[in-house]
Design an enzyme around this catalytic site. Structure first.
Site, PDB file in Angstrom:
ATOM      1  N   SER C  17       5.712  28.892  30.267  1.00 21.50           N
ATOM      2  CA  SER C  17       4.687  28.911  31.314  1.00 21.50           C
ATOM      3  C   SER C  17       5.306  28.827  32.698  1.00 21.50           C
ATOM      4  CB  SER C  17       3.735  27.726  31.124  1.00 21.50           C
ATOM      5  OG  SER C  17       2.811  27.685  32.189  1.00 21.50           O
ATOM      6  N   CYS C 125       3.923  18.605  34.895  1.00 22.87           N
ATOM      7  CA  CYS C 125       4.439  19.376  36.015  1.00 22.87           C
ATOM      8  C   CYS C 125       5.046  18.420  37.040  1.00 22.87           C
ATOM      9  CB  CYS C 125       3.377  20.226  36.670  1.00 22.87           C
ATOM     10  SG  CYS C 125       4.080  21.236  37.989  1.00 22.87           S
ATOM     11  N   LYS C 160       2.604  19.731  26.474  1.00 26.00           N
ATOM     12  CA  LYS C 160       3.919  19.962  27.081  1.00 26.00           C
ATOM     13  C   LYS C 160       4.398  18.727  27.826  1.00 26.00           C
ATOM     14  CE  LYS C 160       6.663  23.176  29.746  1.00 26.00           C
ATOM     15  NZ  LYS C 160       6.677  24.495  30.401  1.00 26.00           N
ATOM     16  N   SER C 187      10.752  20.870  33.133  1.00 26.66           N
ATOM     17  CA  SER C 187      11.946  20.660  33.965  1.00 26.66           C
ATOM     18  C   SER C 187      12.122  19.218  34.401  1.00 26.66           C
ATOM     19  CB  SER C 187      11.858  21.503  35.236  1.00 26.66           C
ATOM     20  OG  SER C 187      10.960  22.563  35.106  1.00 26.66           O
ATOM     21  N   SER C 261      13.452  30.223  32.981  1.00 25.32           N
ATOM     22  CA  SER C 261      14.337  30.726  34.029  1.00 25.32           C
ATOM     23  C   SER C 261      15.016  32.022  33.635  1.00 25.32           C
ATOM     24  CB  SER C 261      15.411  29.686  34.337  1.00 25.32           C
ATOM     25  OG  SER C 261      14.808  28.480  34.694  1.00 25.32           O
TER      26      SER C 261
HETATM   27  C1  LIG Z   1       9.543  28.862  38.791  1.00 25.45           C
HETATM   28  C2  LIG Z   1       9.075  27.998  37.669  1.00 25.45           C
HETATM   29  C3  LIG Z   1       7.728  27.758  37.518  1.00 25.45           C
HETATM   30  C4  LIG Z   1       7.258  26.963  36.479  1.00 25.45           C
HETATM   31  N1  LIG Z   1       5.918  26.774  36.337  1.00 25.45           N
HETATM   32  C5  LIG Z   1       5.449  26.085  35.275  1.00 25.45           C
HETATM   33  C6  LIG Z   1       4.064  25.944  35.031  1.00 25.45           C
HETATM   34  O1  LIG Z   1       3.242  26.455  35.788  1.00 25.45           O
HETATM   35  N2  LIG Z   1       3.658  25.243  33.961  1.00 25.45           N
HETATM   36  C7  LIG Z   1       4.547  24.680  33.084  1.00 25.45           C
HETATM   37  O2  LIG Z   1       4.115  24.092  32.096  1.00 25.45           O
HETATM   38  N3  LIG Z   1       5.863  24.793  33.271  1.00 25.45           N
HETATM   39  C8  LIG Z   1       6.344  25.491  34.341  1.00 25.45           C
HETATM   40  N4  LIG Z   1       7.698  25.623  34.515  1.00 25.45           N
HETATM   41  C9  LIG Z   1       8.621  25.018  33.538  1.00 25.45           C
HETATM   42  C10 LIG Z   1       9.064  26.025  32.479  1.00 25.45           C
HETATM   43  O3  LIG Z   1       7.990  26.470  31.711  1.00 25.45           O
HETATM   44  C11 LIG Z   1      10.116  25.402  31.563  1.00 25.45           C
HETATM   45  O4  LIG Z   1       9.541  24.312  30.888  1.00 25.45           O
HETATM   46  C12 LIG Z   1      11.352  24.925  32.296  1.00 25.45           C
HETATM   47  O5  LIG Z   1      11.645  25.769  33.367  1.00 25.45           O
HETATM   48  C13 LIG Z   1      12.575  24.842  31.392  1.00 25.45           C
HETATM   49  O6  LIG Z   1      12.898  26.074  30.824  1.00 25.45           O
HETATM   50  P1  LIG Z   1      13.931  27.132  31.461  1.00 25.45           P
HETATM   51  O7  LIG Z   1      15.211  26.418  31.715  1.00 25.45           O
HETATM   52  O8  LIG Z   1      14.034  28.238  30.448  1.00 25.45           O
HETATM   53  O9  LIG Z   1      13.328  27.600  32.736  1.00 25.45           O
HETATM   54  C14 LIG Z   1       8.169  26.395  35.568  1.00 25.45           C
HETATM   55  C15 LIG Z   1       9.531  26.633  35.729  1.00 25.45           C
HETATM   56  C16 LIG Z   1      10.005  27.424  36.756  1.00 25.45           C
HETATM   57  C17 LIG Z   1      11.470  27.647  36.888  1.00 25.45           C
END
Ligand SMILES: Cc1cc2nc3c(=O)[nH]c(=O)nc-3n(C[C@H](O)[C@H](O)[C@H](O)COP(=O)(O)O)c2cc1C
Ligand SMILES: Cc1cc2nc3c(=O)[nH]c(=O)nc-3n(C[C@H](O)[C@H](O)[C@H](O)COP(=O)(O)OP(=O)(O)OC[C@H]3O[C@@H](n4cnc5c(N)ncnc54)[C@H](O)[C@@H]3O)c2cc1C
Ligand SMILES: Cc1cc2nc3c(=O)[nH]c(=O)nc-3n(C[C@H](O)[C@H](O)[C@H](O)COP(=O)(O)OP(=O)(O)OC[C@H]3O[C@@H](n4cnc5c(N)ncnc54)[C@H](O)[C@@H]3O)c2cc1C
Ligand SMILES: Cc1cc2nc3c(=O)[nH]c(=O)nc-3n(C[C@H](O)[C@H](O)[C@H](O)COP(=O)(O)O)c2cc1C
Ligand code: FES
Ligand code: FES
Lengths: 234, 299, 299, 234
Positions: C17, C125, C160, C187, C261
């Site tokens: 997401s 979040c 989550k 994150s 990411s």
């Molecule tokens: C730009 C950005 C926006 C994100 N927006 C959301 C969001 O709206 N809702 C959510 O549950 N997680 C959000 N996340 C978290 C990601 O879904 C994910 O849990 C986190 O980035 C770790 O995974 P990754 O390292 O593959 O990015 C966001 C992450 C990034 C980088």
């Protein structure tokens, strides 16, 4: 310290890397250095297979992440080098003995260095590689290719006339070390051991080996050990 | 020069507990007396042989370790390591660890008369503590421990913690108990799996994750605590490899900055940082950048 | 092919997401129908314009973001985004967020009749939630929320969460409430300071830290939960950039693997992972590697 | 997609980078690409200043971490490139107007590209740089060196005979954009904006700009905007 790639010869699975260091490092056979690629934060340990002044050669087996990257090194590229670390073979071994050198794959690297500097201590040397691929980049006396002679390192070692006074100086996989230990029970065996390392200088406690005198660090107290003083299972 | 809890530091750079060992080996490569301080590896009441190998695995911009608190135990430490440390011309911080309050009390008693500057109570080593709630995440236990420790300690006491959900409460408890400062952060837990062997690379499985990769987390954590505790002394660490990193930590709120993995990656790193900082501090004032976070430079 | 909570997935790779937006823009670059699933960006009851820029800063092996949950709000989402998502030939996961229970209930009601596969309750979040204890770290609130949500939801519900001290308790609460699975990890918080400007680079200061740097932490967290909850469905994510990464996540205990990411770094990454995994799964069985962690491959 | 460094000319603060892409990318003036160095996980946005087939040129100001690394790029080194992204200038601007191009430092890059492809839309061009350093690697008509002529970009623009019908196409620092906006209140001004980006394609919501129609993304809805529709303060 910086080092510059002077030459790199590669096959699919091996690298013969020649670098020039900024300043001359004092390196004795059996010692290793930590090599770090650009953009990496941590280095990894590699034995020196040849040194003359600022020129150092490494014999590297491509086994994983960093060694795969090393395959792509180009002449004039910079890497970081620090060392030399570890106890020189010559300081630990019994200098009154003659040695059969057994190198398994790139475990041969420090033995090649040793045999060049201390030929008088060498009775025989066998640098065993599975296939002849290595010949494309390495040409030293003692090279043994399992596939060519249809025998492995140990079988080859068995063709030598070994007296109980002879000793072994070996380096290779843990399996190979254990087999040699099992086989030549009556001979003194020194093995250069390997471990995943971080500091290379004994500060982090990252590379332990169980010995009769407690836990030692392979980087600082080794890499060479008398096999009678270490426990290979932990 | 920096003064922390009444102790003068040549510079704000210290070696973090663990990665620098107990100094003897490192002293072969760098001049420890150039350091602001040196934290010894956590010592426990009894000798610990540590975890079986592999204990180290490299990951992107970091390392995961499962040393398992290998240490000689307090007796041998006092005999073999403490004299060397006491002879250093730098501040020594003694890190102590255990499973229960009485361990810490015993260790403080044993080390109280040393010339070391501070005690650091390591409550957060990721590799030990199976029985019950680990000390480092239990605010009641922390309050109790620090109170008792302060009663007998002749030195300032720092509490070393990891990144926790209710970290403010844990720090609050430490402060209430009389702690002189906190050390942040101990390594978060990390895992690396060998997908060919279908198992983790570390024999122990999960380990402590350190190095540049964790720097943003360390900074966010230190800033979070600084925001709430404006006057608390903080020793900050996590991925410090350059003087710019160190400045970031000070700006986020760290009074002293620890180098852990950096000294493993290259023993020269702490010295390089100190030299570079020296130049930087000719232009910029330590006190000024230290107050960045306190003054709340953002929402 | 993978079955999760009774829903068939073409492959275990989904978009996490947020980083993939709501699909329309991404669809210009890759075929979303090749994905196992697509998680929409968290939608909230009201429109949110998000945080002021800069919202993005690059750090070693990662990115810190403070998007601030920018989203059109549920009404516009239903009008402008949902139809596109419902038309996809892949499983859609709807991520919903809010400040309080009634927000989530309202959102579930509004979206209950969509053709989406799952709901994902984003409780973690890092950029919102100032008043009181955030939902995502309060086990009583989670139990309560999930119970209510399950009463009305026509779809499986995922919770989550981020990396928390008492994560097992939070997950336990979710499971007790009837949650069908958990999504891990959101994150961790990260900070990057501009040492020349003496302030953080992100306008908001601290942001969410993602990318390869956090992978070891994500894996350790997923494994930790898998160890305790042998049968729970886990959507794992955190720094997945390659098929080897994805396999690590499955081995650590993830049933589905999210790319966040990675799709920002290069929109082709999820497709590349799927293609590579396809080859891998010709040699190795998904079920076998999924059970690695359950069988407890280490101490 | 892979691209190979064909040529790199550098000064202390600037890079003129020529790469060859694997396949030809369709790039219109004003569009940008994401460039990623080896060993990096994320790329950063750069405008194209010249393209012919697979050959692309970039004009890069060395301002921080990644651009410092780019200084060290060598011929034949590989980088990753993806794009082109963003809306071409030509699709947003009023094609019935003549444009004064104002480029601040490397903000000149997309304007140079534009003026080569659409010379008939250009009334005047001023690519302003503080010092003559840039001349070592860049030689284009319109180059203005503040130090040489003792006037800055804006003063120079003022020497032009500008009618209220003329429009501006500008790219540079936020300060410069605001100043131009303040100064030429009666002219239409299109500015190519910059922001820290992650995806470059509008999916991550990382590069917002406040407009009269709500929050837009600079990467997807820009980078070019009619200044009358955006709020530069947020
Ligand atoms: C730009 C950005 C926006 C994100 N927006 C959301 C969001 O709206 N809702 C959510 O549950 N997680 C959000 N996340 C978290 C990601 O879904 C994910 O849990 C986190 O980035 C770790 O995974 P990754 O390292 O593959 O990015 C966001 C992450 C990034 C980088
Ligand atoms: C003192 C010493 C001297 C060495 N000398 C040489 C040498 O001259 N030539 C050479 O090719 N290799 C040498 N090695 C081994 C070399 O350090 C590793 O092969 C290398 O670090 C692997 O890095 P990687 O990123 O490619 O592998 P990874 O991706 O980390 O791992 C790939 C495989 O290599 C094994 N491995 C990883 N690290 C080590 C390690 N430190 N030691 C042994 N095996 C490891 C792993 O078990 C795994 O199976 C030496 C090791 C030590 C400790
Ligand atoms: C659409 C677009 C086109 C661009 N075209 C060019 C070009 O043709 N030539 C060129 O030299 N630069 C261009 N830029 C700017 C370029 O992306 C940044 O200068 C670069 O990303 C900085 O990277 P760094 O790691 O060196 O700097 P960092 O270490 O990240 O930051 C150093 C300094 O650069 C500024 N900065 C960082 N990122 C950006 C950014 N994305 N945009 C503007 N300033 C930034 C910061 O405020 C800081 O002061 C463009 C940016 C955008 C958005
Ligand atoms: C090999 C190693 C051993 C460590 N041992 C200890 C220890 O004994 N006691 C302790 O409090 N922290 C220990 N740590 C944690 C560090 O002191 C430090 O908190 C952490 O590594 C983060 O900093 P860094 O990224 O600079 O390494 C150890 C870390 C490493 C890498
Ligand atoms: S690698 Fe650090 S002690 Fe051996
Ligand atoms: S950079 Fe991702 S939306 Fe613009």
């Amino acid at each position: 310290m910086k080092a510059v790639v002077k030459n790199i010869e590669t096959t699919k699975n091996y690298i013969l890397l020649t670098v020039e260091t900024e300043k001359e490092l004092k390196i004795e056979p059996g010692q290793f250095v930590m090599l770090k690629l650009k953009h990496y934060d941590f280095g990894k340990p590699f034995s020196v297979t040849y040194q003359e002044g600022k020129i150092i050669k490494f014999l590297i087996a491509v086994v994983g992440e960093m060694t795969k990257e090393m395959l792509k090194l180009k002449t004039n590229e910079e890497i970081a080098i620090r060392g030399a670390y570890g106890i020189p073979f010559i300081e630990k071994i019994d200098q009154n003995k003659k040695y059969v050198l057994l190198g398994g794959d790139c475990g041969s690297a420090p033995l090649i260095h040793f045999s060049e500097k201390y030929p008088h201590l060498v009775k025989e040397k066998i640098y065993g590689f599975a296939t002849s691929e290595i010949k494309k980049i390495l040409n030293v006396e003692g090279l043994h290719i399992d596939k060519e002679s249809n025998m492995n390192l140990l079988e080859k070692a068995n063709t030598i006339n070994i007296s109980s006074d002879d000793a072994f100086l070996i380096c290779g996989s843990m399996d190979m070390i254990k087999t040699v230990k099992n086989y030549f029970k009556n001979n003194k065996i020194y093995a250069s051991l390997e471990a995943r390392m971080a500091c290379g200088i004994g500060i982090c406690k990252g590379c332990p080996i169980k010995t009769t005198e407690g836990i030692k660090m392979i980087c600082k107290d080794g890499p060479i050990f008398d096999l009678s003083e270490v426990e290979l299972e932990w | 020069m920096v003064e922390v809890c009444g102790v003068k530091f040549k510079n704000p750079i210290i070696i973090a507990s663990g990665p620098g060992g107990n100094g003897k080996e490192l002293a072969k490569y760098i001049d420890l007396n150039k350091l602001g301080g040196f934290t010894a590896k956590t010592v426990t009441p009894d000798e610990k042989e540590g975890n079986p190998p592999p204990r180290i695995v490299n990951v992107k911009s970091g390392i995961i370790n499962s040393i398992g608190l290998q240490n000689p135990g307090i007796e041998k430490f006092i005999k073999n390591d403490l004299p060397f440390l006491e002879n250093l011309d730098t501040n020594v911080i003694l890190s102590i660890g255990g499973d229960k309050k009485s361990d810490y009390i015993k260790l403080i008693e044993s080390l109280n008369n040393s010339s070391a500057a501070f005690f650091e109570l390591n409550l957060s080593c990721p590799n030990v503590g199976k029985n019950g709630i680990p000390l480092g995440i239990d605010e009641i236990a922390i309050l109790d421990l620090v109170k008792e420790a302060k009663k007998i300690s002749k030195k300032p006491i720092f509490i070393k913690l990891g990144v926790e959900t209710f970290l403010e409460d844990l720090v609050e408890a430490a402060v209430k108990g009389g702690a002189d400062g906190v050390t942040l952060i101990n390594s978060p837990k990390g895992l690396k799996i060998d997908i060919n062997k279908k198992k983790p690379i570390l024999k122990k499985g999960v380990g402590g994750f350190s190095g540049p990769a964790i720097k943003p987390i360390a900074l966010a954590t230190i800033f979070r605590i600084r925001k709430k505790f404006k006057k608390l002394t903080i020793i900050g660490m996590g991925g410090v490899f350059s003087y710019e990193d160190a400045i970031e930590f000070i700006m986020a709120g760290a009074n002293l900055v620890g180098v852990g993995s950096g000294v493993m990656a290259d023993p020269e790193i702490p010295i390089k940082i100190i030299d570079d900082l020296d130049k930087y501090f000719k232009r910029v004032n330590y006190e000024d950048i230290l107050s960045c976070a306190v003054e709340g430079f953002y929402v």
